[in-house]
Motif scaffolding. Sequence first.
Motif, short mmCIF file in Angstrom:
data_model
loop_
_atom_site.label_atom_id
_atom_site.label_comp_id
_atom_site.label_asym_id
_atom_site.label_seq_id
_atom_site.Cartn_x
_atom_site.Cartn_y
_atom_site.Cartn_z
N CYS A 15 -10.05 1.54 3.54
CA CYS A 15 -9.12 2.38 2.79
C CYS A 15 -9.60 3.82 2.63
CB CYS A 15 -8.84 1.76 1.42
SG CYS A 15 -7.96 0.21 1.57
N CYS B 212 -5.44 -2.43 9.88
CA CYS B 212 -5.51 -2.74 8.45
C CYS B 212 -5.53 -4.25 8.23
CB CYS B 212 -4.31 -2.11 7.73
SG CYS B 212 -4.13 -2.63 6.01
N CYS C 92 0.82 -1.21 0.00
CA CYS C 92 0.00 0.00 0.00
C CYS C 92 0.87 1.27 0.00
CB CYS C 92 -0.89 -0.04 1.24
SG CYS C 92 -1.87 1.45 1.43
FE1 SF4 Z 1 -3.54 0.88 2.99
FE2 SF4 Z 1 -6.13 0.46 3.00
FE3 SF4 Z 1 -4.60 -0.67 4.84
FE4 SF4 Z 1 -4.99 1.94 4.92
S1 SF4 Z 1 -6.52 0.38 5.19
S2 SF4 Z 1 -3.08 0.91 5.17
S3 SF4 Z 1 -5.10 2.45 2.73
S4 SF4 Z 1 -4.54 -1.05 2.65
#
Ligand code: SF4
Length: 491
Positions: free
Chosen positions: A453, A446, A422
């Motif tokens: 995201c 995450c 990411c």
């Molecule tokens: Fe990346 Fe989505 Fe994880 Fe945030 S939630 S770190 S944007 S993969």
Amino acid sequence: MTNTLDPWSSSDITDYSKLFEEFGISPFDEILPEVPSPSTYMRRRVIFGHRDYEQIVEAMRTGAPFSVMDGFMPSGKVHLGHKMVMDQIIWHQQMGASAFVGIADREAFSVRGFSWQKCREIGIDEYILSLIALGFKPDGLIYFQSGCESVKDLAFELGVKVNFSELSAIYGFSGETNLSHMISVATQAADILQPQLEEFGGPKPVVVPVGPDQDPHLRLTRGLAGKMNMFRIEERENTNGWKYFSVRGKGAPKEALQELKKRIPGKVKLYEEHIDVLQTPDYPFLMRLVSEVRKADRKSQYLAEIESVSRFMENTKPPEFAEYEKYFVFRKIWKLTRKILEQIVAEIAAEFGGYAFIPPASTYHRFMSGLQGGKMSSSVPDSYIALTDDPKEGAKKVKRAKTGGRVTLEEQKKLGGIPEECSVFELMLFHLIGDDEELLEIRQECVSGTRMCGSCKQLAAEKMSEFLKDHQEKRELAREHLDEYRIIYKK
Ligand code: SF4
């Protein structure tokens, strides 16, 4: 990966572990526990490798002089990749290093064909203002290669010690390579060795924080440092297994060798081109060396260390020595003897107009990837964030960046995201989240699927916008205070 790392191409180095084997770079993990208050990049494993960083750690611990040196080619926009290097220069400066920053306009002239005037404008407007805005202190030296006489002279001298075949082997130069490009390579070696010139306090450890693509410069410079030196200290063993030092001085004046013999106590044999210190260093010999240094009223940066060994020797009676401790003490004494010899050798080299460069140390950091995945490219503005990007535009770029999220929300909740893939997480890890706990929490949320995201990007975009706004205000302030900094320009 090929055997040649080319600093002028954007080769994608994906397997860092190969560097350890192929180029003798050591894993940074091994030395991390020794570093006093490691930097964010060190703690987060962004810095993954080093060469000879032990000498820098030791200087930080003992308060001995050391330097940090780095350069920027004034070729385009200053971006987050440059910020990483600037942060490392500033961190070392805060840890006590004298800092040197070269604006590699000779390289930009020869490789990009930029005029001196354009190099100067880009150098100031992009790189120098951001460097100062990020916290570079005014006691450091900033210079344009084209304006720095000591670097140009040293580059010329270094040129004698390297030929076209060697440059081809290191950089893959061909018959098409222009002469100025080759001169710019010698200039970069001179940049790295400059902090050790007499006018900057003489020989000392110097660290150059780089990406792995810059390693050819380091390998070339380390080799050149050895070739330039008036003396070379070798560790030898005689037929009885006794270890001793030999100081080789091929081409050194006879008087210099005689002077060396005079200043080193004990059994020293003078030959045509070298002297042998015919003694396995023990504690009494080390103390005799130290007293010679003191008698001559010279200060040794290693006295604190010697005193600690001395205390250890006084407080530990021989019968209590375990085998390991004996070994440890011998290693310490051997190392210290070598350092005192290096100091004496460096002084004599300076007296006779020669050099005694210490091979430069280096650290290696991971590259940032492009915002859309793949490589960051200066010709694709959407792949990177410039430190001069409008804060709103910077935030938009974060929102358009590639994430490690799943295709649907349901999948994300079930499987969690992949922070390693990411770009948004990378931005937070490298630049946006200062607190380790907070970053770990984001990562945990995450991978466990509790973080989505959309909101994650929103947070990163806000932080990016705040950072850019603040940084750009500081850049304007830096512009007003430029004349308080030591900057050498082309006349
Ligand atoms: Fe990346 Fe989505 Fe994880 Fe945030 S939630 S770190 S944007 S993969």
